[in-house]
Write an enzyme that holds these catalytic residues in place. Structure first.
Site, PDB file in Angstrom:
ATOM      1  N   ARG A  88     -15.024  67.055  12.057  1.00 20.57           N
ATOM      2  CA  ARG A  88     -15.258  67.012  10.745  1.00 20.57           C
ATOM      3  C   ARG A  88     -13.802  66.441   9.956  1.00 20.57           C
ATOM      4  O   ARG A  88     -12.896  66.479  10.469  1.00 20.57           O
ATOM      5  CB  ARG A  88     -15.167  68.665   9.986  1.00 20.57           C
ATOM      6  CG  ARG A  88     -16.372  69.119  10.138  1.00 20.57           C
ATOM      7  CD  ARG A  88     -16.495  70.601   9.640  1.00 20.57           C
ATOM      8  NE  ARG A  88     -15.457  71.449  10.091  1.00 20.57           N
ATOM      9  CZ  ARG A  88     -14.071  71.629   9.748  1.00 20.57           C
ATOM     10  NH1 ARG A  88     -13.726  71.239   8.593  1.00 20.57           N
ATOM     11  NH2 ARG A  88     -13.289  72.640  10.476  1.00 20.57           N
ATOM     12  N   ARG A 147     -18.628  69.609  22.214  1.00 20.51           N
ATOM     13  CA  ARG A 147     -19.220  70.556  21.608  1.00 20.51           C
ATOM     14  C   ARG A 147     -20.544  70.745  22.578  1.00 20.51           C
ATOM     15  O   ARG A 147     -21.205  69.983  22.965  1.00 20.51           O
ATOM     16  CB  ARG A 147     -19.682  70.389  19.993  1.00 20.51           C
ATOM     17  CG  ARG A 147     -18.782  70.469  19.151  1.00 20.51           C
ATOM     18  CD  ARG A 147     -18.348  71.615  18.981  1.00 20.51           C
ATOM     19  NE  ARG A 147     -16.831  71.510  17.906  1.00 20.51           N
ATOM     20  CZ  ARG A 147     -16.528  72.634  16.913  1.00 20.51           C
ATOM     21  NH1 ARG A 147     -17.343  73.738  17.009  1.00 20.51           N
ATOM     22  NH2 ARG A 147     -15.232  72.605  16.602  1.00 20.51           N
ATOM     23  N   LYS A 191     -21.636  74.080   7.523  1.00 22.36           N
ATOM     24  CA  LYS A 191     -20.437  74.281   6.847  1.00 22.36           C
ATOM     25  C   LYS A 191     -20.682  73.923   5.221  1.00 22.36           C
ATOM     26  O   LYS A 191     -20.212  74.397   4.327  1.00 22.36           O
ATOM     27  CB  LYS A 191     -19.322  73.228   7.199  1.00 22.36           C
ATOM     28  CG  LYS A 191     -18.810  73.722   8.740  1.00 22.36           C
ATOM     29  CD  LYS A 191     -18.312  74.976   9.092  1.00 22.36           C
ATOM     30  CE  LYS A 191     -17.808  75.158  10.483  1.00 22.36           C
ATOM     31  NZ  LYS A 191     -17.565  76.299  10.820  1.00 22.36           N
ATOM     32  N   HIS A 219     -16.618  82.841   6.622  1.00 14.07           N
ATOM     33  CA  HIS A 219     -16.513  81.917   7.781  1.00 14.07           C
ATOM     34  C   HIS A 219     -16.542  83.184   9.047  1.00 14.07           C
ATOM     35  O   HIS A 219     -15.167  83.184   9.587  1.00 14.07           O
ATOM     36  CB  HIS A 219     -15.536  80.838   7.601  1.00 14.07           C
ATOM     37  CG  HIS A 219     -15.399  80.085   8.753  1.00 14.07           C
ATOM     38  ND1 HIS A 219     -14.216  79.567   9.284  1.00 14.07           N
ATOM     39  CD2 HIS A 219     -16.191  79.719   9.843  1.00 14.07           C
ATOM     40  CE1 HIS A 219     -14.272  78.877  10.146  1.00 14.07           C
ATOM     41  NE2 HIS A 219     -15.599  78.862  10.605  1.00 14.07           N
ATOM     42  N   SER A 271      -9.660  78.278  13.187  1.00 19.23           N
ATOM     43  CA  SER A 271     -10.107  77.553  14.346  1.00 19.23           C
ATOM     44  C   SER A 271      -8.867  77.633  15.401  1.00 19.23           C
ATOM     45  O   SER A 271      -7.778  78.030  15.204  1.00 19.23           O
ATOM     46  CB  SER A 271     -10.186  76.070  14.167  1.00 19.23           C
ATOM     47  OG  SER A 271      -9.246  75.292  13.512  1.00 19.23           O
ATOM     48  N   ALA A 272      -9.618  77.513  16.684  1.00 12.69           N
ATOM     49  CA  ALA A 272      -8.783  77.747  17.951  1.00 12.69           C
ATOM     50  C   ALA A 272      -8.073  79.122  18.190  1.00 12.69           C
ATOM     51  O   ALA A 272      -7.148  79.291  18.611  1.00 12.69           O
ATOM     52  CB  ALA A 272      -7.702  76.621  18.097  1.00 12.69           C
ATOM     53  N   CYS A 273      -8.920  80.269  17.446  1.00 12.65           N
ATOM     54  CA  CYS A 273      -8.280  81.346  18.086  1.00 12.65           C
ATOM     55  C   CYS A 273      -9.267  82.178  18.666  1.00 12.65           C
ATOM     56  O   CYS A 273      -9.332  83.379  18.776  1.00 12.65           O
ATOM     57  CB  CYS A 273      -8.139  82.363  16.527  1.00 12.65           C
ATOM     58  SG  CYS A 273      -6.697  81.937  15.528  1.00 12.65           S
ATOM     59  N   GLY A 274     -10.318  81.659  19.344  1.00 10.82           N
ATOM     60  CA  GLY A 274     -11.344  82.241  20.310  1.00 10.82           C
ATOM     61  C   GLY A 274     -12.412  83.053  19.512  1.00 10.82           C
ATOM     62  O   GLY A 274     -12.743  84.056  19.991  1.00 10.82           O
ATOM     63  N   LYS A 275     -12.901  82.589  18.589  1.00 12.66           N
ATOM     64  CA  LYS A 275     -14.132  83.179  17.840  1.00 12.66           C
ATOM     65  C   LYS A 275     -15.121  83.575  18.410  1.00 12.66           C
ATOM     66  O   LYS A 275     -15.856  84.402  18.491  1.00 12.66           O
ATOM     67  CB  LYS A 275     -14.383  82.765  16.285  1.00 12.66           C
ATOM     68  CG  LYS A 275     -14.633  83.430  15.033  1.00 12.66           C
ATOM     69  CD  LYS A 275     -14.427  82.709  13.704  1.00 12.66           C
ATOM     70  CE  LYS A 275     -15.666  82.644  13.296  1.00 12.66           C
ATOM     71  NZ  LYS A 275     -15.948  81.335  12.586  1.00 12.66           N
ATOM     72  N   ARG A 281      -3.359  82.747  15.200  1.00 11.65           N
ATOM     73  CA  ARG A 281      -2.437  82.696  16.596  1.00 11.65           C
ATOM     74  C   ARG A 281      -1.024  83.048  15.670  1.00 11.65           C
ATOM     75  O   ARG A 281      -0.612  82.044  15.170  1.00 11.65           O
ATOM     76  CB  ARG A 281      -2.520  81.428  16.521  1.00 11.65           C
ATOM     77  CG  ARG A 281      -3.201  81.176  18.033  1.00 11.65           C
ATOM     78  CD  ARG A 281      -3.398  80.091  18.353  1.00 11.65           C
ATOM     79  NE  ARG A 281      -4.636  79.737  19.137  1.00 11.65           N
ATOM     80  CZ  ARG A 281      -4.365  79.712  20.432  1.00 11.65           C
ATOM     81  NH1 ARG A 281      -3.494  79.894  21.267  1.00 11.65           N
ATOM     82  NH2 ARG A 281      -5.727  79.709  21.189  1.00 11.65           N
ATOM     83  N   ASN A 318      -9.646  92.849  24.632  1.00 12.67           N
ATOM     84  CA  ASN A 318      -9.608  93.212  23.348  1.00 12.67           C
ATOM     85  C   ASN A 318     -10.410  94.176  22.938  1.00 12.67           C
ATOM     86  O   ASN A 318     -10.489  94.797  21.771  1.00 12.67           O
ATOM     87  CB  ASN A 318      -9.861  91.877  22.514  1.00 12.67           C
ATOM     88  CG  ASN A 318      -8.778  90.813  22.695  1.00 12.67           C
ATOM     89  OD1 ASN A 318      -7.824  91.078  23.132  1.00 12.67           O
ATOM     90  ND2 ASN A 318      -9.026  89.526  22.481  1.00 12.67           N
ATOM     91  N   ASP A 348     -20.204  82.271  13.747  1.00 18.27           N
ATOM     92  CA  ASP A 348     -19.353  81.234  12.705  1.00 18.27           C
ATOM     93  C   ASP A 348     -19.393  81.668  11.274  1.00 18.27           C
ATOM     94  O   ASP A 348     -18.817  81.605  10.607  1.00 18.27           O
ATOM     95  CB  ASP A 348     -19.964  79.918  12.896  1.00 18.27           C
ATOM     96  CG  ASP A 348     -19.057  78.881  12.301  1.00 18.27           C
ATOM     97  OD1 ASP A 348     -17.830  79.087  12.489  1.00 18.27           O
ATOM     98  OD2 ASP A 348     -19.412  77.942  11.841  1.00 18.27           O
ATOM     99  N   TYR A 387     -21.358  63.349  13.198  1.00 19.01           N
ATOM    100  CA  TYR A 387     -20.669  64.535  13.859  1.00 19.01           C
ATOM    101  C   TYR A 387     -20.635  65.803  13.214  1.00 19.01           C
ATOM    102  O   TYR A 387     -20.310  65.906  11.951  1.00 19.01           O
ATOM    103  CB  TYR A 387     -19.335  64.142  14.426  1.00 19.01           C
ATOM    104  CG  TYR A 387     -18.898  64.937  15.664  1.00 19.01           C
ATOM    105  CD1 TYR A 387     -19.122  64.231  16.880  1.00 19.01           C
ATOM    106  CD2 TYR A 387     -18.053  66.051  15.698  1.00 19.01           C
ATOM    107  CE1 TYR A 387     -18.729  64.762  18.077  1.00 19.01           C
ATOM    108  CE2 TYR A 387     -17.953  66.620  16.936  1.00 19.01           C
ATOM    109  CZ  TYR A 387     -18.214  65.871  18.005  1.00 19.01           C
ATOM    110  OH  TYR A 387     -17.755  66.537  19.414  1.00 19.01           O
ATOM    111  N   ASN A 428     -12.491  68.154  21.144  1.00 17.06           N
ATOM    112  CA  ASN A 428     -13.293  68.806  20.077  1.00 17.06           C
ATOM    113  C   ASN A 428     -14.924  68.463  20.498  1.00 17.06           C
ATOM    114  O   ASN A 428     -15.869  68.681  19.782  1.00 17.06           O
ATOM    115  CB  ASN A 428     -13.267  68.295  18.815  1.00 17.06           C
ATOM    116  CG  ASN A 428     -14.210  68.876  17.589  1.00 17.06           C
ATOM    117  OD1 ASN A 428     -14.276  70.253  17.729  1.00 17.06           O
ATOM    118  ND2 ASN A 428     -14.614  68.452  16.716  1.00 17.06           N
TER     119      ASN A 428
END
Ligand code: SAT
Ligand code: MN
Length: 624
Positions: A95, A405, A246, A266, A288-292, A436, A534, A313, A237, A403
């Site tokens: 994005r 996918r 989004k 989100h 982003s990049a927190c393991g959602k 994080r 977790n 998401d 993309y 990135n």
């Protein structure tokens, strides 16, 4: 409708006549839609028009055509049945937030965290870009529904695109086809979503594998929230081009939700069932990049607990007849980050992407299967990397783009919840926020009230951890993980969250928690194992919802008592647990100063309730 009666219908007429062998029917009688398609045909001048019916045959035909044209690679049918690999142009890999605009009538309504341009000026400029932009290509009309078709919460969009990649990805990510046009009817409203890769073909010119506009300055992802329209130019993309995600389900939806009294967030949606059979639904927002995606389909390590996934998401949330908040996942598939997806990090995602999946920007092995970094299987001796070059493990480059996918149907997830398509949605028991945060923020913290929870959500963010970024260790605040996705002023968005407490019985609202799986000690060692473990924190959260979980009231919220977490079979030292579950007063004082600074971004749009929460926290910390 007879084609003869289409006002000025040139290209549409020709195509449909060709395709349907004089059947001469456009698959809708929605006048606004027909007029809009006609207008875009005249502007973009495609060689053909194709109305997508959403059938399997259409999907298969488009993929085969893309393979023949060299855009897609068919993967080994024995190893990855029904799967394809697509590699993008090196300039078009994510994005583009700096090229994303919210063109509200008033600049003030876009707020300080969005790019803004006057809608009329932007449209005039973009018309120039779109003029003839589809020459030599087919224009596809994709009727899609965000949310289960026929559900009162669903919204219909129509994406016009000149990219086959976009069509097939939209077919996985949204509900596409004739049934959407039928639901739209003659006078139904839709959100027009215009997309072009911006790469017209001259007669006889050979296409490239990934057409796009390479110069980032000429890419535009533009939202017109006042009229509810999206125009995207130059990128093929992900969120730039799959406009249901989004652009519609977040940016346009947030502005609709504000007007209509609901929420577009989100957030992942998951369910947890206790050994006693009690089911809880949880929504969670992380930057982003927190393991959602990992959390959304996690395998609990705690015996007897079952986790199911409803979405990874986006959540559309409304107040139900009983006053509780109900969440619906508007999407139909997952568009997840590939690197790091392994049997250890996300066994259910590994199974989900075994078939009928489109991989973008990963490596191709000689056996016709794909490979990526941290896949949990040894690297192949050689491969073709995402840039199309020969790759060996010692070549010094990554084989898959960071990135890269997967696009996979949500229904293929082995732990998909039976209610994931329930048109009413599912009642939410708890909201989780996080980020994080190597220091200061405890493993789990429950808000005192709705307003305190909104305060927590508004302060979410992540510390950059990449050693190669000059800004490593910098904290980026991302309220509700919505900074890039809110279609209006973020200060008004915070007020909207606060206002939910006055729209329903506040006792029926979900409890709010802040979690942090990413705490480190002074040597840089993780204090918490994360992933399936977790579930131990989620169990405490369910117990808090039930009123049984033990917690201690602190200056920052209710923290789990030291023996409140079920740690059976887990090796966490007493010191680490103390670190994870105590209030670092000095750290919080620094945190406070940083929040205050961040809040100044919103000026006088910052809700009073949040100023009060900030003052309250300050007072409580001073007493420590
Ligand atoms: O490309 S997407 O916007 O769909 C994914 C993401 O960046 O979060
Ligand atoms: Mn996302």
């Amino acid at each position: 409708m007879k084609l003869g009666s289409i006002p000025g219908g040139g290209a549409i007429w020709n195509t449909i006549k060709k395709e349907k062998d004089n059947m001469a029917v456009i698959p809708t009688n929605n006048k606004k839609l027909i007029a809009w398609v006609d207008e875009i045909v005249k502007l973009c001048r495609p060689k053909d028009v194709h109305w997508c019916d959403g059938s399997k045959k259409e999907y298969d035909d488009l993929c085969s055509q893309a393979v023949r044209n060299g855009n897609f690679v068919k993967l080994n049918e024995k190893k990855r049945p029904g799967c394809f690999l697509v590699c993008s142009h090196a300039s078009d890999v994510a994005r583009v937030e700096d090229r994303t605009y919210i063109c509200s009538r008033k600049q003030e309504d876009a707020g300080p965290t969005n790019n803004w341009a006057d809608p009329d000026e932007m449209k005039a400029k973009l018309r120039g870009y779109f003029k003839g932009s589809m020459e030599g290509r087919t224009l596809y009309v994709i009727p899609f529904s965000m949310g289960p078709l026929g559900s009162p919460v669903a919204k219909i969009g129509i994406e016009i695109t000149d990219s086959v990649y976009v069509v097939v990805n939209m077919c996985i990510m949204t509900r596409v086809g004739q049934k959407v046009l039928d639901a739209l009817g003659e006078n139904g409203a839709f959100i027009p979503c215009l997309h072009s890769v911006g790469a017209p073909l001259k007669p006889g010119e050979k296409d490239v594998p990934w057409p796009c506009v390479p110069d980032p300055k000429n890419k535009y992802i533009v939202h017109f929230p006042d009229e509810g329209a999206i125009w995207s130019f130059g990128s093929g993309y992900g969120g730039n081009a799959l406009l249901g995600k989004k652009c519609l389900a977040l940016r346009i939806a947030t502005s609709l939700a504000k007007k209509e009294g609901w929420m577009a967030e989100h957030m992942l949606i998951l369910s947890l069932t206790s050994p006693e059979g009690k089911k809880y639904y949880i929504c969670a927002a992380f930057p982003s990049a927190c393991g959602k995606t990992n959390l959304a389909m996690m395998q609990p390590t705690l015996p007897g607990w079952t986790l199911k996934c409803l979405g990874d998401d986006i959540a559309w949330i409304r107040i139900g007849d009983d006053g509780r908040l109900y969440a619906v996942n508007p999407e139909y598939g997952f568009f997840g980050v590939v690197p790091g997806t392994s049997d250890e990090s996300n066994p259910n995602a590994v199974k989900t992407i075994q078939s009928n999946t489109i991989f973008t920007n990963v490596a191709l092995k000689p056996d016709g299967d794909v490979w990526w970094e941290d896949m949990g299987v040894p690297a192949p001796d050689k491969a073709i990397d995402w840039t199309g070059r020969e790759w060996t493990p010692d070549c010094g480059r990554k084989a898959a783009h960071p990135n890269s996918r997967f696009t996979a149907p949500a229904g293929q997830c082995p732990v998909i919840d039976p209610d994931w398509e329930n048109p009413k949605g599912v009642p939410i028991s708890a909201f989780l926020f996080g980020g994080r945060r190597p220091s200061t923020i405890p493993l789990a913290n429950e808000a005192f009230s709705w307003e305190h929870g909104v305060f927590m959500g508004s302060t979410g963010g992540s510390e950059t951890t990449f050693a190669n970024l000059s800004q490593a260790g910098v904290l980026r605040r991302d309220p509700f993980a919505m900074l890039p996705f809110c279609g209006y002023h973020m200060g008004d968005y915070l007020s909207h969250w606060i206002s939910m407490a006055s729209r329903t019985d506040r006792n029926k609202l979900p409890k709010i928690f802040f979690v942090n799986w990413f705490r480190k000690d002074t040597t840089g060692k993780w204090l918490w194992p994360g992933y399936g473990e977790n579930s131990r924190v989620l169990k405490w959260i369910c117990e808090r919802v039930e009123g049984t979980g033990k917690a201690v009231k602190t200056a920052i919220g209710y923290l789990p008592e030291k023996d409140a977490l079920d740690l059976k079979g887990l090796d966490v030292s007493r010191t680490d647990l103390d670190n994870l579950l105590s209030v670092d007063v000095e750290g919080w004082k620094r945190e406070l100063a940083d929040i205050e600074q961040f809040y100044s971004t919103f000026g006088d749009k910052l809700p009073d309730a949040l100023k009060k929460e900030l003052e309250g926290l300050k007072g409580r910390l001073e007493q420590n």
